[in-house]
Write an enzyme that holds these catalytic residues in place. Sequence first.
Site, PDB file in Angstrom:
ATOM      1  NE  ARG A   1      -3.843  -0.398   0.630  1.00 18.46           N
ATOM      2  CZ  ARG A   1      -4.815  -0.191  -0.223  1.00 18.46           C
ATOM      3  NH1 ARG A   1      -4.929  -0.936  -1.283  1.00 18.46           N
ATOM      4  NH2 ARG A   1      -5.685   0.767  -0.032  1.00 18.46           N
ATOM      5  CB  CYS A   2      -0.156   4.702  -0.768  1.00 20.43           C
ATOM      6  SG  CYS A   2       0.459   6.383  -0.811  1.00 20.43           S
ATOM      7  N   PRO A   3       2.714   4.396   1.003  1.00 17.05           N
ATOM      8  CG  PRO A   3       4.480   5.587   2.049  1.00 17.05           C
ATOM      9  CD  PRO A   3       3.222   4.778   2.337  1.00 17.05           C
TER      10      PRO A   3
END
Length: 81
Positions: free
Chosen positions: A16-18
């Site tokens: 997942r981000c980042p």
Amino acid sequence: MTTPDSKVVLDTRGLRCPEPVMMLHRQIRKVEVGEVILVLATDPATQRDIPQFCEFLPHLLLAQANDQGEFQYWIQKGARD
């Protein structure tokens, strides 16, 4: 769709981000200017983050695809001024 040839595949699926962009940033430093990296991702945020990454640094986003929730990005390393 015809896709560019890439020597390097960066698999960020499940992250997942980042994390996908951070991994791309580290990987792109390791390749030569003009080389293409294929990024595989499942995080929908990469649809925004990776094009912005390419524009900001600047690298060339050659192509992108969405195959049933798996996002693919072909990025050519650019030269810094």
